[in-house]
Motif scaffolding. Structure first.
Motif, PDB file in Angstrom:
ATOM      1  N   SER A  33      26.065 -33.487 -22.202  1.00  0.00           N
ATOM      2  CA  SER A  33      26.212 -34.786 -22.850  1.00  0.00           C
ATOM      3  C   SER A  33      25.088 -35.067 -23.835  1.00  0.00           C
ATOM      4  CB  SER A  33      26.238 -35.886 -21.779  1.00  0.00           C
ATOM      5  OG  SER A  33      25.006 -35.913 -21.088  1.00  0.00           O
ATOM      6  N   SER A  34      24.014 -34.290 -23.768  1.00  0.00           N
ATOM      7  CA  SER A  34      22.882 -34.536 -24.655  1.00  0.00           C
ATOM      8  C   SER A  34      22.678 -33.389 -25.649  1.00  0.00           C
ATOM      9  CB  SER A  34      21.617 -34.750 -23.831  1.00  0.00           C
ATOM     10  OG  SER A  34      21.387 -33.637 -22.992  1.00  0.00           O
ATOM     11  N   ALA A  35      23.752 -32.648 -25.982  1.00  0.00           N
ATOM     12  CA  ALA A  35      23.629 -31.497 -26.884  1.00  0.00           C
ATOM     13  C   ALA A  35      23.105 -31.914 -28.257  1.00  0.00           C
ATOM     14  CB  ALA A  35      24.979 -30.802 -27.022  1.00  0.00           C
ATOM     15  N   LYS A  36      23.629 -33.014 -28.797  1.00  0.00           N
ATOM     16  CA  LYS A  36      23.182 -33.474 -30.106  1.00  0.00           C
ATOM     17  C   LYS A  36      21.723 -33.908 -30.065  1.00  0.00           C
ATOM     18  CE  LYS A  36      27.705 -35.002 -31.829  1.00  0.00           C
ATOM     19  NZ  LYS A  36      28.493 -36.153 -32.337  1.00  0.00           N
ATOM     20  N   LEU A  37      21.375 -34.572 -28.978  1.00  0.00           N
ATOM     21  CA  LEU A  37      19.990 -35.006 -28.821  1.00  0.00           C
ATOM     22  C   LEU A  37      19.062 -33.799 -28.750  1.00  0.00           C
ATOM     23  CD1 LEU A  37      17.919 -37.255 -28.350  1.00  0.00           C
ATOM     24  CD2 LEU A  37      18.447 -37.129 -25.909  1.00  0.00           C
ATOM     25  N   ASN A  38      19.497 -32.748 -28.047  1.00  0.00           N
ATOM     26  CA  ASN A  38      18.693 -31.532 -27.948  1.00  0.00           C
ATOM     27  C   ASN A  38      18.471 -30.900 -29.316  1.00  0.00           C
ATOM     28  OD1 ASN A  38      18.478 -31.826 -25.205  1.00  0.00           O
ATOM     29  ND2 ASN A  38      20.098 -30.361 -24.709  1.00  0.00           N
ATOM     30  N   SER A  39      19.515 -30.883 -30.144  1.00  0.00           N
ATOM     31  CA  SER A  39      19.382 -30.314 -31.484  1.00  0.00           C
ATOM     32  C   SER A  39      18.332 -31.078 -32.288  1.00  0.00           C
ATOM     33  CB  SER A  39      20.730 -30.347 -32.216  1.00  0.00           C
ATOM     34  OG  SER A  39      21.668 -29.510 -31.578  1.00  0.00           O
ATOM     35  N   CYS A  41      15.854 -32.815 -31.093  1.00  0.00           N
ATOM     36  CA  CYS A  41      14.540 -32.554 -30.505  1.00  0.00           C
ATOM     37  C   CYS A  41      13.996 -31.203 -30.949  1.00  0.00           C
ATOM     38  CB  CYS A  41      14.623 -32.609 -28.974  1.00  0.00           C
ATOM     39  SG  CYS A  41      14.911 -34.252 -28.292  1.00  0.00           S
ATOM     40  N   LEU A  42      14.869 -30.204 -31.018  1.00  0.00           N
ATOM     41  CA  LEU A  42      14.445 -28.866 -31.426  1.00  0.00           C
ATOM     42  C   LEU A  42      13.993 -28.850 -32.883  1.00  0.00           C
ATOM     43  CD1 LEU A  42      17.218 -26.806 -29.602  1.00  0.00           C
ATOM     44  CD2 LEU A  42      14.761 -26.712 -29.121  1.00  0.00           C
ATOM     45  N   ILE A  43      14.728 -29.550 -33.723  1.00  0.00           N
ATOM     46  CA  ILE A  43      14.343 -29.634 -35.142  1.00  0.00           C
ATOM     47  C   ILE A  43      13.006 -30.350 -35.286  1.00  0.00           C
ATOM     48  CG2 ILE A  43      14.958 -30.663 -37.368  1.00  0.00           C
ATOM     49  CD1 ILE A  43      17.899 -30.211 -36.601  1.00  0.00           C
ATOM     50  N   LYS A  44      12.828 -31.420 -34.513  1.00  0.00           N
ATOM     51  CA  LYS A  44      11.580 -32.176 -34.552  1.00  0.00           C
ATOM     52  C   LYS A  44      10.414 -31.303 -34.090  1.00  0.00           C
ATOM     53  CE  LYS A  44       9.522 -36.518 -32.940  1.00  0.00           C
ATOM     54  NZ  LYS A  44       9.744 -37.744 -32.122  1.00  0.00           N
ATOM     55  N   LEU A  45      10.640 -30.508 -33.041  1.00  0.00           N
ATOM     56  CA  LEU A  45       9.598 -29.611 -32.543  1.00  0.00           C
ATOM     57  C   LEU A  45       9.257 -28.561 -33.591  1.00  0.00           C
ATOM     58  CD1 LEU A  45       7.734 -28.495 -30.328  1.00  0.00           C
ATOM     59  CD2 LEU A  45       9.706 -27.263 -29.390  1.00  0.00           C
ATOM     60  N   PHE A  46      10.274 -28.026 -34.245  1.00  0.00           N
ATOM     61  CA  PHE A  46      10.044 -27.018 -35.281  1.00  0.00           C
ATOM     62  C   PHE A  46       9.177 -27.607 -36.406  1.00  0.00           C
ATOM     63  CE2 PHE A  46      10.933 -24.633 -39.103  1.00  0.00           C
ATOM     64  CZ  PHE A  46      10.954 -23.317 -38.662  1.00  0.00           C
ATOM     65  N   GLN A  47       9.515 -28.818 -36.828  1.00  0.00           N
ATOM     66  CA  GLN A  47       8.756 -29.468 -37.898  1.00  0.00           C
ATOM     67  C   GLN A  47       7.308 -29.726 -37.474  1.00  0.00           C
ATOM     68  OE1 GLN A  47      11.259 -32.872 -38.470  1.00  0.00           O
ATOM     69  NE2 GLN A  47      12.579 -31.859 -39.997  1.00  0.00           N
ATOM     70  N   GLY A 108      16.938 -22.134 -29.076  1.00  0.00           N
ATOM     71  CA  GLY A 108      16.556 -23.214 -28.179  1.00  0.00           C
ATOM     72  C   GLY A 108      17.749 -23.849 -27.495  1.00  0.00           C
ATOM     73  N   LYS A 109      18.831 -24.046 -28.237  1.00  0.00           N
ATOM     74  CA  LYS A 109      20.050 -24.631 -27.656  1.00  0.00           C
ATOM     75  C   LYS A 109      20.644 -23.717 -26.595  1.00  0.00           C
ATOM     76  CE  LYS A 109      22.973 -26.511 -30.599  1.00  0.00           C
ATOM     77  NZ  LYS A 109      23.767 -26.680 -31.840  1.00  0.00           N
ATOM     78  N   GLU A 110      20.620 -22.398 -26.855  1.00  0.00           N
ATOM     79  CA  GLU A 110      21.128 -21.452 -25.866  1.00  0.00           C
ATOM     80  C   GLU A 110      20.280 -21.494 -24.596  1.00  0.00           C
ATOM     81  OE1 GLU A 110      23.883 -19.523 -25.916  1.00  0.00           O
ATOM     82  OE2 GLU A 110      24.358 -20.655 -27.756  1.00  0.00           O
ATOM     83  N   LEU A 111      18.991 -21.657 -24.776  1.00  0.00           N
ATOM     84  CA  LEU A 111      18.092 -21.729 -23.629  1.00  0.00           C
ATOM     85  C   LEU A 111      18.337 -22.987 -22.807  1.00  0.00           C
ATOM     86  CD1 LEU A 111      15.747 -20.595 -22.032  1.00  0.00           C
ATOM     87  CD2 LEU A 111      14.190 -21.394 -23.795  1.00  0.00           C
ATOM     88  N   LEU A 112      18.612 -24.100 -23.475  1.00  0.00           N
ATOM     89  CA  LEU A 112      18.859 -25.357 -22.762  1.00  0.00           C
ATOM     90  C   LEU A 112      20.238 -25.391 -22.104  1.00  0.00           C
ATOM     91  CD1 LEU A 112      17.320 -27.875 -25.334  1.00  0.00           C
ATOM     92  CD2 LEU A 112      16.367 -27.152 -23.131  1.00  0.00           C
ATOM     93  N   THR A 212      12.533 -30.272 -25.406  1.00  0.00           N
ATOM     94  CA  THR A 212      13.190 -31.575 -25.572  1.00  0.00           C
ATOM     95  C   THR A 212      12.189 -32.716 -25.720  1.00  0.00           C
ATOM     96  OG1 THR A 212      13.310 -32.023 -23.193  1.00  0.00           O
ATOM     97  CG2 THR A 212      15.138 -30.778 -24.188  1.00  0.00           C
ATOM     98  N   GLY A 213      10.956 -32.493 -25.314  1.00  0.00           N
ATOM     99  CA  GLY A 213       9.963 -33.558 -25.378  1.00  0.00           C
ATOM    100  C   GLY A 213      10.075 -34.557 -24.258  1.00  0.00           C
ATOM    101  N   SER A 214      10.883 -34.271 -23.234  1.00  0.00           N
ATOM    102  CA  SER A 214      11.036 -35.182 -22.100  1.00  0.00           C
ATOM    103  C   SER A 214      11.178 -34.374 -20.819  1.00  0.00           C
ATOM    104  CB  SER A 214      12.269 -36.080 -22.276  1.00  0.00           C
ATOM    105  OG  SER A 214      13.442 -35.295 -22.362  1.00  0.00           O
ATOM    106  N   LYS A 215      10.881 -35.017 -19.686  1.00  0.00           N
ATOM    107  CA  LYS A 215      10.951 -34.324 -18.406  1.00  0.00           C
ATOM    108  C   LYS A 215      12.388 -34.136 -17.978  1.00  0.00           C
ATOM    109  CE  LYS A 215       7.985 -34.520 -15.277  1.00  0.00           C
ATOM    110  NZ  LYS A 215       7.133 -34.812 -14.118  1.00  0.00           N
ATOM    111  N   MET A 216      12.646 -33.050 -17.291  1.00  0.00           N
ATOM    112  CA  MET A 216      13.963 -32.817 -16.711  1.00  0.00           C
ATOM    113  C   MET A 216      14.229 -33.872 -15.643  1.00  0.00           C
ATOM    114  SD  MET A 216      15.362 -29.397 -14.767  1.00  0.00           S
ATOM    115  CE  MET A 216      15.328 -28.395 -16.258  1.00  0.00           C
ATOM    116  N   PRO A 217      15.472 -34.372 -15.537  1.00  0.00           N
ATOM    117  CA  PRO A 217      15.783 -35.337 -14.478  1.00  0.00           C
ATOM    118  C   PRO A 217      15.312 -34.825 -13.124  1.00  0.00           C
ATOM    119  CG  PRO A 217      17.629 -35.160 -15.978  1.00  0.00           C
ATOM    120  CD  PRO A 217      16.636 -34.128 -16.408  1.00  0.00           C
ATOM    121  N   SER A 218      14.668 -35.714 -12.378  1.00  0.00           N
ATOM    122  CA  SER A 218      13.974 -35.306 -11.158  1.00  0.00           C
ATOM    123  C   SER A 218      14.869 -34.588 -10.164  1.00  0.00           C
ATOM    124  CB  SER A 218      13.361 -36.546 -10.494  1.00  0.00           C
ATOM    125  OG  SER A 218      12.732 -36.208  -9.289  1.00  0.00           O
ATOM    126  N   GLU A 219      16.082 -35.104  -9.952  1.00  0.00           N
ATOM    127  CA  GLU A 219      16.937 -34.508  -8.924  1.00  0.00           C
ATOM    128  C   GLU A 219      17.542 -33.178  -9.357  1.00  0.00           C
ATOM    129  OE1 GLU A 219      19.667 -35.733 -11.744  1.00  0.00           O
ATOM    130  OE2 GLU A 219      17.922 -36.752 -10.950  1.00  0.00           O
TER     131      GLU A 219
END
Length: 481
Positions: A33-39, A41-47, A108-112, A212-219
Motif C-alpha cells: 500500500s505504500s509503494a508510491k511512498l517508497n519510490s 523516499c528512495l528518490i529523496k535518499l538518492f538526492q 531499492g523497490k525490489e529490496l522493499l 524509507t526514512g522511517s521505522k518498520m511497523p513494530s509488530e
C-alpha cells in the motif's frame, strides 16, 4: 547512513512469519500500500546522497561507488560495499563504478518487496556471498558480524562487543560449516531453520529504515533485541553478541507478553471503524519488547543450590539460564514455564536447550525438557536438562560443585539466570519474598517454652501420645512434681 547507527532435534522453531509478528499477506498489504511512498523516499535518499558526492562524482543523476560506500561508517562500512555491489548486480551488467537514480530506485523497490523471511534470506545470502552460489568461512564470519552491528543499530542500541563475542561469532560459523569449507544456500537454509531462523531480521529492519526514512511497523519486526536491566558488558556471562544471537532463534514468548498483546488486540478489534491496516498501525504503537532482569548470578549471589533456589523461586515467567563449565562450554536453557520442584519433567513447547560455545547449536527443543529434584529419594537430587527418550545433556548435582556433560564430570564455573517476563511478575516475586522473610522472622522470634498451665491444651501433647510416649509421666519427672 552511519550516523543512524551511532545514535543508538526438532526444527519446530516458530520461524514462520505468522508466529513472529504477522503473516506474508499482512506484510504484503502494508508494504504494497505504500509503494508510491517508497519510490518517493528512495528518490529523496538518492538526492541526499548526491549532495554528499565527492569530487570524482561529476555525473548528474549518478552516484559513484565511493560516494555510496562512504555514506556507511564504522562497522557498517563493509555492508555499504556489499549493498552497492548487490544493487548494481540486480540492475546493470558488469562491474559498474556508478549507479543511476533509476537503477538505485529500482533496486531499492525490489529490496522493499521482500515481505517474508525466506525471500530476505535468499537476498542477503547472495549479498554476503558476493554473488557466489556459496559462502566461504570468511564470508560467513563477515555476515555474522555485520548482521549483529546492523541489528543493534536498528534497535537503537549503541554498538558494543564483549571480550567473548569474537569466539561466539567463530562458534556460530563453525556450527554452520562443520567439516565443510563452503556452504551452499540449501545448506544455509537447513542450518538456519534449526539454529537461527531470524538471522537477517535486524538487517532488513535497518535497511528498511535507511531506504524509507522511517521505522518498520513494530509488530512486523520478527526478532527484537530486549534491553538488559543494569547490564554491564563483560560483567556477566551474557553479552550483547550472545543476546542478539539468542533473539534470532528463541520464540517471542521471551521478548513479548502474549497476554498483553491479546488484550490490546481484543480491545482494538471491538472498534468496527478500524480496518486491518489501521489495526496493525495501532498495535504497532502498543507492542514493545520486554526487558530482561537478572534473577541469579552465582558469582554475586553464591554458587549453591540454596542461593539458586532463593533467587529464582516464585518467579512465574519465562527465563534464560546460562551455565558455564570447564572446556569453554556455555549452555543456554530457555524455559518458557516457571521453575518447579519435582521428579517429573516440565517446560512448554517454547523451551530450548542451546549450546552457546564452543559451538553455537540448538541441542534440543520442545516439551518437557527440565527436571528439578530436591526431595525425591527415587532420583538423584539436582537439575536434569534433556528430553525423555533422548540423551541427558546436562546434570547439575544438588551440591552445585560440578556438572555432568553427557555423563562426563566437569567443573561448574557459573550459573546465571535472566527473567524474561513482564514487570508485574518481578513485582509479584518481590512481594512473595518479602512475605516469606517476614514469616521466617516470626518463626525465629518465637520461643519454644513449656507453659505448665497450658500443657493440657498443647496439641504437641496429643501428638506425643499418638507416638506412644507417656507425656504425663515424662512431664512430671522433668518438672520435679
Amino acid at each position: 547512513m552511519g550516523n543512524h547507527h551511532t545514535n543508538h532435534d526438532e526444527t519446530r522453531q516458530k520461524s514462520s512469519p505468522e508466529s513472529h509478528g504477522g503473516g506474508v499477506s499482512t506484510r504484503s498489504s502494508v508494504f504494497g500500500s505504500s509503494a508510491k511512498l517508497n519510490s518517493a523516499c528512495l528518490i529523496k535518499l538518492f538526492q541526499k546522497l548526491e549532495l554528499t558526492a565527492d569530487e570524482q562524482n561529476r555525473h548528474p543523476g549518478e552516484l559513484s561507488r565511493a560516494t555510496f560506500e562512504n555514506a556507511f561508517h564504522g562497522p557498517l562500512h563493509t555492508f555499504g560495499k556489499l549493498l552497492y555491489t548487490q544493487m548494481v548486480r540486480q540492475t546493470a551488467s558488469g562491474d559498474r563504478e556508478r549507479i543511476t537514480k533509476e537503477q538505485f530506485t529500482k533496486a531499492g523497490k525490489e529490496l522493499l518487496k521482500l515481505y517474508d523471511e525466506s525471500s530476505q534470506q535468499e537476498y542477503y545470502f547472495k549479498l554476503f556471498a558476493s554473488g557466489k552460489d556459496h559462502l566461504t568461512k570468511e564470508d560467513a564470519l563477515q555476515m555474522v558480524k555485520v548482521s549483529y552491528a546492523l541489528t543493534l543499530s536498528a534497535t537503537m542500541i549503541p554498538y558494543s562487543k564483549g571480550s567473548n563475542d569474537d569466539a561466539l561469532f567463530e562458534g556460530i560459523v563453525q556450527g554452520m560449516f562443520g567439516i565443510n569449507e563452503r556452504v551452499t544456500f540449501q545448506d544455509f537454509t537447513s542450518w538456519s531453520k534449526k539454529n537461527s531462523p531470524h538471522l537477517f531480521c535486524g538487517v532488513h529492519n535497518w535497511v528498511y529504515q535507511i531506504l524509507t526514512g522511517s521505522k518498520m511497523p513494530s509488530e512486523l519486526e520478527a526478532a527484537k533485541v530486549p534491553q538488559l536491566e543494569r547490564f554491564v558488558e563483560d560483567k556477566y556471562t551474557m553479552s550483547m553478541g550472545m543476546l542478539w544471537m539468542l533473539t534470532t532463534v528463541i520464540p517471542q514468548s521471551y521478548t513479548h507478553n502474549p497476554e498483553e498483546k491479546k488484550e490490546k488486540q481484543k480491545s482494538s478489534e471491538k472498534n468496527p471503524l478500524l480496518n486491518s491496516y489501521h489495526l496493525i498501525m495501532k498495535l504497532a504503537q502498543l507492542t514493545r519488547c520486554q526487558s530482561w532482569t537478572l534473577l541469579y548470578d552465582s558469582r554475586e549471589h553464591g554458587l549453591s543450590h540454596n542461593r539458586f533456589h532463593h533467587h529464582i523461586s516464585s518467579y512465574h515467567g519465562p527465563t534464560i539460564t546460562l551455565i558455564s563449565f570447564e572446556g569453554r562450554n556455555t549452555y543456554c536453557l530457555a524455559l518458557d514455564k516457571p521453575w518447579r520442584e519435582g521428579s517429573s519433567r516440565f517446560g512448554g513447547e517454547d523451551s530450548m536447550l542451546i549450546q552457546i560455545s564452543p559451538i553455537f547449536r540448538v541441542m534440543q527443543s520442545g516439551a518437557p525438557l527440565v527436571t528439578w529434584n530436591e526431595y525425591s529419594r527415587d532420583l538423584r537430587k539436582g537439575i536434569y536438562l534433556g528430553k525423555e527418550g533422548r540423551s541427558l545433556v546436562l546434570f547439575i548435582p544438588a551440591d552445585f560443585d560440578s556438572v555432568e556433560h553427557f555423563g562426563v564430570n566437569c567443573a561448574l564455573h557459573k550459573i546465571e539466570m535472566w527473567g524474561c517476563g513482564p514487570s508485574h511478575i518481578l513485582e509479584e516475586q518481590a512481594k512473595q519474598k518479602k512475605w516469606e522473610k517476614k514469616e521466617a522472622e516470626k518463626q525465629s522470634a518465637k520461643k519454644l517454652h513449656l507453659d505448665v498451665g497450658k500443657w493440657e491444651e498443647n496439641p504437641d501433647k496429643q501428638i506425643l501420645q499418638w507416638g506412644g510416649i507417656n507425656v504425663e509421666h515424662q512431664y512430671s519427672r522433668d518438672s520435679g512434681f
